[in-house]
Motif scaffolding. Structure first.
Motif, short mmCIF file in Angstrom:
data_model
loop_
_atom_site.label_atom_id
_atom_site.label_comp_id
_atom_site.label_asym_id
_atom_site.label_seq_id
_atom_site.Cartn_x
_atom_site.Cartn_y
_atom_site.Cartn_z
N ALA A 58 1.10 7.26 0.21
CA ALA A 58 1.88 7.73 0.14
C ALA A 58 2.04 9.59 0.48
N VAL A 59 0.96 9.83 1.21
CA VAL A 59 0.40 10.62 1.40
C VAL A 59 2.30 10.72 2.97
N HIS A 60 2.06 9.65 3.61
CA HIS A 60 2.54 9.66 4.00
C HIS A 60 3.81 10.49 4.77
N GLY A 120 -4.98 15.63 4.68
CA GLY A 120 -4.13 16.13 5.17
C GLY A 120 -3.08 15.54 5.90
N THR A 121 -1.84 16.10 6.22
CA THR A 121 -1.00 15.52 6.43
C THR A 121 -1.02 14.74 7.72
N ALA A 122 -1.41 15.15 8.84
CA ALA A 122 -1.01 15.24 9.67
C ALA A 122 -2.20 13.53 10.19
N VAL A 123 -1.41 12.64 10.94
CA VAL A 123 -1.59 11.14 10.73
C VAL A 123 -2.20 10.55 12.14
N ARG A 124 -3.26 10.52 11.43
CA ARG A 124 -3.81 10.19 13.42
C ARG A 124 -4.09 8.75 12.86
N ASP A 125 -4.31 8.33 14.31
CA ASP A 125 -4.66 6.64 14.72
C ASP A 125 -5.72 5.96 14.58
N ARG A 126 -6.95 7.13 14.38
CA ARG A 126 -8.19 6.16 14.63
C ARG A 126 -8.74 6.73 12.83
N VAL A 127 -9.06 5.63 12.38
CA VAL A 127 -9.25 5.73 10.78
C VAL A 127 -10.71 5.29 10.56
N GLY A 128 -11.80 6.79 10.15
CA GLY A 128 -12.46 6.04 9.63
C GLY A 128 -13.05 6.25 8.55
N SER A 160 -0.29 10.90 -5.14
CA SER A 160 0.06 12.07 -3.12
C SER A 160 -0.79 12.89 -3.39
N ALA A 161 -0.55 13.85 -4.58
CA ALA A 161 -0.67 15.45 -4.91
C ALA A 161 -2.22 15.34 -4.18
N ALA A 162 -2.91 14.77 -4.87
CA ALA A 162 -4.32 15.18 -4.67
C ALA A 162 -4.62 14.93 -3.58
N LEU A 163 -4.43 13.90 -2.56
CA LEU A 163 -4.78 13.14 -1.60
C LEU A 163 -4.31 14.39 -0.15
N ILE A 164 -3.13 15.24 -0.46
CA ILE A 164 -2.91 16.12 -0.02
C ILE A 164 -3.38 16.75 0.53
N PHE A 165 -4.56 17.59 -0.68
CA PHE A 165 -5.10 18.37 -0.15
C PHE A 165 -6.50 18.42 0.66
N VAL A 166 -6.96 16.69 -0.06
CA VAL A 166 -8.28 15.85 0.84
C VAL A 166 -7.89 15.76 2.14
N ALA A 188 5.42 2.08 -13.54
CA ALA A 188 4.40 1.92 -12.53
C ALA A 188 4.54 2.48 -11.38
N ILE A 189 6.20 3.12 -11.43
CA ILE A 189 6.17 3.34 -10.08
C ILE A 189 5.77 4.64 -9.70
N PRO A 190 4.79 5.15 -8.62
CA PRO A 190 4.12 6.90 -8.17
C PRO A 190 5.88 7.67 -7.96
N SER A 191 5.05 9.25 -8.63
CA SER A 191 5.72 10.16 -8.98
C SER A 191 6.46 10.40 -7.24
N ILE A 192 5.79 9.81 -5.65
CA ILE A 192 6.23 10.45 -4.86
C ILE A 192 7.73 9.73 -4.84
#
Lengths: 395, 309
Positions: A348-350, A331-339, A323-329, B128-132
């Motif tokens: 996890a970020v969700h 973002g946290t705004a959930v969008r419906d069009r995924v590309g 989660s931590a690394a991806l939050i920065f890359v 295996a459980i993720p930290s989040i």
């Protein structure tokens, strides 16, 4: 002598209490996540959009047949005039809504002319917000379901305008983006890991260069993932923006970040796998006249196939949980069009986005956690099975 | 004969190609440190769009974190974040260390092998459980309990957020790693040492406590170093239970707190300017803290390890 026995048993009991509390911890995590999350878990959640969409429109035609009551659940109100069943339900955000449970295929609700052009067929799962009548007061969702039912059933009312919502809160986008991330990351990290692992296992001489290279890769595994996130933000996003059609954070940058995180683990485990291929196999191959490249390609890599598979499962588990690394890359705004070139948070970020919201949506976050836990459990069991197969089949 | 030459050249080429890959893999760490350091130095050497330079001394020792663009100031102080981080990790270790070591001992030496297999499985699943998810359980399950505890004890608590939550979440997260590696260390203790201890008349419990654990201390220490490193760098789970304090340090269990990582996550929405760059400075501090703690623990390990082996 009694004192000594007392001391001994106290010590043993303490170890027992420790392991029981660890087991209890696992139970607590599962109990909490499942009890909170199982209520929302259904197929619709997995396939529906996150953003709610509102529609306003009216019936296209006024001709429709009589409808028969299809015997619905007891809390569902069937409206004979229009052939629909509506009920009071709670949506994913926890609000009370009036939901379509049943829509007859011939119902006028299957052919709605929208105000801004186009047409819409109401399906079960959509919600009804407001019904406006000609020269009569409108019925609102907030006035409760009984009011809505009586207004709709009243033969004197003619519908002028309808307002619907296709409810949001679904996690399809995060699910898809997680799958994209898994695919992209594996495509990047596996070749790298296998090549480097092969080098260390088959070709590297025991010299200073090898030791330094090894140490540097080992050091990489000590870097916390949030720092990888910073690198993704400052290096990988600009890099992908320059080389791909992406304009901001994107899944490719996310996959590159994850690849950097996974690199040391993948290299270490594949190398171990290569080392475990028995020496005589290689010697036999070399004795038959194959060179080392051929031996690596046709003997060592196939021999380590199951450990490469184990590594892949391990990597998938990490990708899903990161989660931590991806939050920065991402973002946290959930969008419906995924590309691939768009930014969209992973599962996890969700969870993180839902929990840092005011107020936090623990229920939906737990539902996503249930999905993650189930996948992680399956992966773990598969690894165990693979290892068992490996020990039985080959050596 | 010619064929042979090509073939032996092929090996050389393969070796070079694979070497290239592994050199690239090992250069990633250099790139990371390089980019973090160059970016993180910016607030200290540039003008920061007219706000003025950040004072390095103040940054390292400060006890208040003022967000630059909002407060039109460069008075960033990360000193309290370092203290908070070290404090919560130390406390979490106080909880997780005894539980993990005793659990590992129970699995490795005390219980029958079949049950051991079951407990090993429990620990594996926990690993295996993720930290989040630990963060989610901490925020959803622990915080209400901590809040009730705080109000019964007469403390003011902000929804249970704070030091105690962070400590517990970090402790829970370190338990699986610590247990797994310690168990391996305990199992690899030389059997003859135990037999010698029995021969001298020691009981099983005495042997386990005084011979097995002491002999396995190298491995246990290595596990501790790994767990501490992870706890120092843990971000998302901590940020969900910390409470985002802007000043500190916070020592009272029910006070809200902030760690280096949770502060890095707070500036999430900045995309440029000093609030963006300062996160990289925090990144340098985080890497430095991890490095120093690691070196210190390794030094202690060497000193402790020498004795008795």
């Amino acid at each position: 002598m009694n004192k000594r026995r007392f001391k001994d048993s106290t010590f043993n009991v303490m170890t027992f209490i420790s392991i029981i509390s660890v087991t209890f911890l696992l139970g607590m995590i599962f109990w909490f996540v499942f009890s909170q999350g199982i209520g929302l878990l259904n197929f619709r959640l997995l396939t529906s959009d996150n953003q709610a969409v509102n529609y306003v429109g009216a019936f296209s035609s006024d001709n429709y047949p009589e409808f028969m009551d299809p015997s619905l659940e007891s809390d569902v109100h069937f409206i004979e005039r229009y052939g629909i069943g509506i009920a009071e339900r709670r949506d994913l955000a926890g609000n009370t809504v009036i939901e379509f449970v049943y829509v007859d295929p011939d119902s006028p609700f299957t052919d709605i002319a929208l105000l801004n052009g186009g047409s819409l067929s109401v399906t079960s799962g959509m919600t009804l917000n407001r019904v406006a009548f000609i020269e009569r007061p409108a019925a609102q969702r907030s006035q409760g379901i009984m009011n809505m039912v009586s207004a709709l059933s009243d033969e004197g009312n003619t519908i002028r305008e309808l307002s619907f919502t296709r409810p949001g809160g679904g996690i399809r986008a995060s699910l898809v983006s997680t799958l994209y991330l898994i695919g992209l990351t594996l495509v990047i990290v596996l070749p790298f890991g296998i090549m480097s692992g092969l080098y260390f296992s088959e070709f590297a001489k025991n010299n200073r260069l090898t030791r330094i290279t090894r140490n540097f890769i080992e050091m990489l595994s000590g870097i916390p993932s949030i720092v990888f996130g910073l690198i993704g933000l400052s290096v990988l996003i600009p890099f992908t923006v320059r080389t791909t059609p992406a304009t901001g954070g994107n899944l490719i940058a996310g996959a590159l970040t994850l690849s950097a995180i996974l690199l040391p683990i993948v290299i270490r485990t594949t190398e171990e796998g290569f080392n475990n291929v028995p020496r005589p196999y290689r010697e036999a191959s070399l004795a038959l006249g194959a060179n080392r490249t051929q031996t690596s390609l046709f003997i060592v890599i196939p021999g380590a196939l199951s450990s490469i598979l184990t590594t892949t499962f391990l990597a998938i588990g990490r990708i899903i949980g990161e989660s931590a690394a991806l939050i920065f890359v991402l973002g946290t705004a959930v969008r419906d069009r995924v590309g691939v070139f768009d930014r969209s948070p992973s599962l996890a970020v969700h969870i993180w986005a839902l929990m840092t919201r005011e107020p936090p949506n623990i229920e939906l976050a737990s539902t996503i956690a249930v999905i993650i836990l189930i996948v992680v459990l399956i992966l773990n069991l598969s690894i165990k099975l693979l290892v068992r197969l490996l020990h039985r089949g080959r050596y | 004969m010619k064929n042979n030459v090509i073939m032996s050249n092929l090996d050389k080429h393969t070796q070079r190609l694979l070497l290239l890959f592994s050199l690239f893999a090992s250069s990633v760490i250099i790139l990371i440190v390089f980019f973090i350091v160059t970016r993180g130095m910016l607030p200290f050497i540039t003008d920061n769009d007219g706000l003025g330079r950040v004072s390095l001394f103040r940054f390292l020792t400060g006890t208040v974190w003022l967000r630059g663009a909002t407060f039109v100031s460069t008075a960033y102080g990360a000193g309290f974040l370092v203290i908070n981080t070290l404090y919560v990790v130390f406390l979490s270790l106080l909880i997780s260390f005894p539980i993990s070591i005793l659990s590992a001992l129970f699995i490795a030496k005390i219980c029958p092998p079949r049950i051991a297999q079951m407990f090993r499985m429990v620990v594996e699943i926990l690993t295996a459980i993720p930290s989040i998810i630990f963060g989610l359980v901490g925020a959803g399950f622990l915080l209400p309990i901590i809040y009730t505890l705080a109000t019964t004890l007469g403390y003011r608590s902000n929804a249970g957020l704070g030091v105690l939550g962070v400590v517990i979440v970090l402790a829970l997260m370190s338990i699986p790693t610590l247990t797994t590696i310690s168990e391996t260390a305990i199992r690899s203790v030389d059997r003859s040492l135990e037999e010698a201890s029995y021969a001298l008349g020691a009981t099983r419990a005495q042997t386990n406590a005084k011979v097995v654990l002491i002999s396995a201390k190298g491995g246990i220490f290595a596990a501790t170093i790994l767990a501490v490193g992870r706890a120092l760098g843990e971000a998302t789970a901590v940020s969900l239970v910390a409470g985002n304090a802007m000043s500190g340090p916070s020592f009272i269990p029910f006070d809200i707190t902030a760690t280096l990582t949770s502060m890095m996550l707070m500036g999430l929405h900045e995309t440029s300017g000093i609030d963006y760059d300062i996160r990289f400075s925090l990144g340098i501090v985080l890497l430095a803290v991890i490095f120093i703690v690691n070196v210190t623990l390794n030094f202690i390990k060497k000193r402790v390890g020498d004795f008795g082996e």
